[in-house]
Scaffold this active site. Structure first.
Site, mmCIF file in Angstrom:
data_model
loop_
_atom_site.group_PDB
_atom_site.id
_atom_site.type_symbol
_atom_site.label_atom_id
_atom_site.label_comp_id
_atom_site.label_asym_id
_atom_site.label_seq_id
_atom_site.Cartn_x
_atom_site.Cartn_y
_atom_site.Cartn_z
ATOM 1 C CG PHE A 1 18.599 36.851 -5.547
ATOM 2 C CD1 PHE A 1 19.464 35.773 -5.630
ATOM 3 C CD2 PHE A 1 18.954 37.910 -4.741
ATOM 4 C CE1 PHE A 1 20.656 35.754 -4.931
ATOM 5 C CE2 PHE A 1 20.145 37.898 -4.030
ATOM 6 C CZ PHE A 1 21.004 36.830 -4.121
ATOM 7 C CD GLU B 1 27.529 31.113 -15.074
ATOM 8 O OE1 GLU B 1 27.405 31.755 -16.132
ATOM 9 O OE2 GLU B 1 27.933 31.622 -14.008
ATOM 10 C CE LYS C 1 27.105 39.255 -12.721
ATOM 11 N NZ LYS C 1 26.972 38.527 -13.996
ATOM 12 C CG HIS D 1 25.198 35.201 -13.345
ATOM 13 N ND1 HIS D 1 24.490 36.354 -13.602
ATOM 14 C CD2 HIS D 1 25.159 35.024 -12.002
ATOM 15 C CE1 HIS D 1 24.031 36.850 -12.475
ATOM 16 N NE2 HIS D 1 24.423 36.066 -11.474
ATOM 17 C CB CYS E 1 20.755 39.303 -11.322
ATOM 18 S SG CYS E 1 20.963 39.924 -9.638
#
Length: 421
Positions: free
Chosen positions: A405, A320, A341, A309, A169
């Site tokens: 990941f 985060e 997102k 993120h 990612c």
């Protein structure tokens, strides 16, 4: 002398309205693009929502042969690259082929086409020994993710450095960073840098179902992804692409083109800890933030906005938050942080480049995109996450961060051109 790198063109293929302008209006409007998956029947899956791109390859000028040959992700990348070149005021005839390069990020490559072709050669899984006679002649392209970079290079006539970056990612952030380094080092004059992924397929949905990373809130798709909210339940899978034109800042100024932002610093770290797990203290992401700021020669209190993120998983949002506090100190409490997102979903490797595009546009418009669906803040996530509505303010320096990941942690610093000398 090391060259300074400018973003002079942006192309986007994302959920919501088409193109870069449509993308910016979508993310700043704060209305999520999530819906029940339409590209296949998702009834058997735990998570059945996604942020799909309404993409018509005919409208974007792809030929019948290109449509037949290219995976959906490759089509996204080529269309985004074309828009970026046009936005940067560059015609193919303007480019010196051997001084033009391509770097594309992707987490899962040509997943849609690979899964489709496996279904054909195995008769939908009925045959243990597949029949290659039914395979597409383009199947080798789908197996090798670097075909995405090749397609962009072919379409642009780029004969300089070309590669694919696949770091989960963080692929998009890392691909833009690689393109930046090539410009800085004099390996090319123009780089088309960005990322593309089209992961909305049964195999990808099944993988994230297995680890319960995606949201199960199927009855209310619009609110399924809620980063930093106490009620959050996972991310919503997305798809798309963003490609940027990168070039030397002095050269860009000489040809009188608009400069969105300058890429000042980048760093990446790996936690060497767990495939999907994150340490709660955020030490590795914080280290990437500090190193990126050091390279940029910008103090922590010089950051005006953090493009997070912000995936919407409990683990990531807390990790985060801790990393931003650790990397920026007390200044973390004085600046806005938000996650796009919450509007366009998590397009895996593509999202990092899409977030860099959003960061550059935030600088260009002095506007911070909101975190949609944030109504019940998690007490452990106690920064200013710009809930629901976009915010007008001076934005001269942006920190964009990504987490992937495998333990990948990346950070990039962008600024208004000339802001820091």
């Amino acid at each position: 002398m090391t060259r300074r790198v400018a973003i002079t063109g942006i192309g986007a293929v994302t959920p919501g309205a088409p193109g870069t302008r449509g993308f910016w209006e979508t993310v700043t409007g704060g209305k999520p693009t999530f819906r029940t998956i339409t590209s296949f029947d998702p009834a058997r899956f735990r998570s059945r929502v996604a942020a799909e791109v309404d993409f018509d390859p005919d409208r974007h000028g792809l030929t019948s042969r290109q449509r037949r040959r290219m995976d959906r992700a490759a089509q996204f990348a080529v269309v985004a690259a074309r828009e970026a070149l046009a936005d940067g005021g560059l015609l193919l005839s303007d480019l010196d082929p051997v001084r033009t390069g391509v770097t594309v990020g992707s987490a899962v490559g040509c997943t849609v086409s690979l899964e489709r072709e496996y279904a054909v050669v195995s008769d939908s899984g009925r045959l243990a020994v597949v029949d290659p006679a039914y395979a597409s002649p383009h199947l080798p392209d789908y197996l090798v993710p670097a075909s995405l970079a090749r397609e962009v290079a072919w379409d642009a006539g780029a004969e300089g450095p070309a590669c694919l970056v696949s770091t989960g990612c963080t692929s998009g952030l890392d691909a833009v960073a690689h393109g930046t380094e090539i410009i800085r080092d004099g390996g090319a004059d123009v780089m088309l840098a960005g990322a593309a992924d089209a992961p909305i397929s049964p195999i990808t949905v099944a993988c994230f179902d297995a680890i319960k990373a995606t949201s199960p809130d199927n009855d209310d798709p619009e609110h399924a992804c809620r980063p930093f909210d106490a009620t959050r339940a996972g991310f919503v899978l997305g798809e798309g692409a963003a490609m940027l034109v990168l070039e030397d800042l002095d050269a860009a100024r000489a040809r009188g083109v608009h400069v969105y932002a300058e890429i000042r610093g980048f760093a990446s770290r790996c936690n060497a800890f767990h495939m999907t797990g994150l340490r709660p203290d955020g030490a590795e992401m914080a280290a990437a933030i500090e190193a990126a700021l050091d390279e940029a020669r910008i103090p922590a209190d010089g950051v005006d906005y953090v493009n997070a993120h912000g995936s919407g998983t409990r683990q990531n949002d807390r990790h985060e938050t801790a990393a931003i506090k650790r990397g920026l100190g007390e200044h973390a409490y004085r600046l806005p942080v938000s996650s796009i997102k919450s509007v366009v979903g998590h397009s895996l490797g593509a999202i990092g480049a899409i977030e860099v595009a959003a960061s550059a546009l935030a600088i260009d418009h002095d506007l911070v995109p909101p975190t949609a669906n944030l109504h019940h803040p998690d007490p452990e996530c106690d920064l200013d996450y710009v809930p629901v509505c976009a915010r007008e303010q001076r934005v001269e320096t942006v920190l964009s961060v990504g987490s992937g990941f495998g333990g990948f942690q990346s950070a990039m610093v962008l600024s208004a051109p000339g802001r820091w000398g």
